[in-house]
Design an enzyme around this catalytic site. Sequence first.
Site, short mmCIF file in Angstrom:
data_model
loop_
_atom_site.label_atom_id
_atom_site.label_comp_id
_atom_site.label_asym_id
_atom_site.label_seq_id
_atom_site.Cartn_x
_atom_site.Cartn_y
_atom_site.Cartn_z
N HIS A 99 -0.53 -10.24 4.37
CA HIS A 99 -0.10 -8.87 4.39
C HIS A 99 -1.15 -8.26 5.70
O HIS A 99 -1.10 -6.80 5.42
CB HIS A 99 0.37 -8.44 3.45
CG HIS A 99 1.40 -8.58 2.59
ND1 HIS A 99 2.45 -8.02 2.88
CD2 HIS A 99 1.83 -10.03 1.98
CE1 HIS A 99 3.89 -9.04 2.88
NE2 HIS A 99 2.83 -9.96 1.13
N HIS A 125 -10.32 -6.32 4.25
CA HIS A 125 -9.05 -6.71 4.59
C HIS A 125 -9.00 -5.50 4.98
O HIS A 125 -9.99 -4.16 4.84
CB HIS A 125 -7.81 -7.11 3.90
CG HIS A 125 -7.67 -5.77 2.42
ND1 HIS A 125 -7.91 -6.41 1.56
CD2 HIS A 125 -6.60 -5.24 3.11
CE1 HIS A 125 -7.69 -4.24 1.25
NE2 HIS A 125 -6.97 -4.49 1.86
N HIS A 127 -6.34 -3.12 7.24
CA HIS A 127 -4.81 -2.21 7.27
C HIS A 127 -5.13 -1.45 8.82
O HIS A 127 -5.68 -0.74 9.56
CB HIS A 127 -4.44 -1.08 6.64
CG HIS A 127 -4.99 -2.11 5.14
ND1 HIS A 127 -2.69 -2.06 4.82
CD2 HIS A 127 -5.60 -1.69 4.08
CE1 HIS A 127 -3.60 -2.19 3.08
NE2 HIS A 127 -5.09 -2.81 2.92
N HIS A 144 -10.42 -2.53 3.45
CA HIS A 144 -10.67 -2.43 2.09
C HIS A 144 -11.65 -3.41 1.90
O HIS A 144 -11.79 -4.28 2.59
CB HIS A 144 -9.86 -1.78 1.62
CG HIS A 144 -8.61 -0.87 1.98
ND1 HIS A 144 -6.99 -0.97 1.50
CD2 HIS A 144 -8.85 0.36 2.10
CE1 HIS A 144 -6.66 0.09 1.84
NE2 HIS A 144 -8.07 0.86 2.10
N THR A 208 -2.66 -0.54 -2.56
CA THR A 208 -1.68 0.13 -2.73
C THR A 208 -1.00 -1.09 -1.75
O THR A 208 0.12 -0.72 -0.83
CB THR A 208 -2.56 0.04 -1.04
OG1 THR A 208 -3.30 -0.46 -0.14
CG2 THR A 208 -3.85 1.42 -0.89
N THR A 209 -0.56 -2.39 -2.91
CA THR A 209 0.19 -3.13 -2.09
C THR A 209 0.89 -3.82 -3.62
O THR A 209 -0.01 -3.87 -4.28
CB THR A 209 -0.14 -4.45 -1.78
OG1 THR A 209 -1.18 -4.79 -1.94
CG2 THR A 209 -0.69 -4.07 -0.09
ZN LIG Z 1 -6.26 -2.97 1.47
#
Ligand SMILES: [Zn+2]
Length: 265
Positions: A99, A125, A127, A144, A208-209
């Site tokens: 993701h 990671h 976004h 993040h 957030t996932t």
């Molecule tokens: Zn994140």
Amino acid sequence: MSARSWLTASAFTVAAVTLAGCAQLAPEPSAAPVAEAAKWSYDGESGPASWGAVDSSFEACAAGTAQSPIDLPLTVPVTTTSIDLAVEAVDGDVFDSGHAVEVETDGEGETLTFAGDEFSLQQMHAHVPSEHTVGGQPAAAELHLVHKDVDGNLLVLGILVSEGEASEALVPFIEAATHPADKDEVVLDVAGVLPASLENYEYSGSLTTPPCTEGVQWVVLSTPISMSAEQIDTLEEVHRHNARPTQPLGGRTVVGGTGEVENEG
Ligand SMILES: [Zn+2]
């Protein structure tokens, strides 16, 4: 088990146990990450509005009352706290988590002290676009930096990204992102990734996932860093629009903070 397969299995166990701020929790080290990752997505029937129904363990995504990301105010609230970062070169492997493009560190090389509690960097990671918005506006991207303390509590340092000059410090990460299946080992210059000011927004939120676990301390820097359009495009080519919509603030309060960084070389 060959040395190589042991290394792979071992690395996956670490990934599963260290929880990954915005990656899914794998129930078993042997579970196929692809199958887990396929359970939810950023659009369609398994998109953010449906996460709570996709799996019983994702209930907090729908029922939670302290979820992330959120819309942040244009003005940083009056500063009440301070974070301290002690950084040196961080070694890690860059790969596609399913993701996001992620660099998983060995847990050494960067610590962040928040309210007297010491957290160490586990992974970073990206976004595209940003998940947090400021005054309703998303940034071009958001990094993040997921930290964990000895008790397993999570703190995520969010860094907003504007399109502009290329980030030199992120070149190894971006280059590895062009072939994330290779799991390239890189050295990450965390101090070089940070903006000049560590003024920040702080609030209590969630992953957030999925599984959207709450109790995550968020520190989002108010000063964006710059990445070139090409760098942002590279990340976007691996995962397009991997950003959860903002969630209600509810009864929570966003407070302001400052910070200092100590580069230990
Ligand atoms: Zn994140």
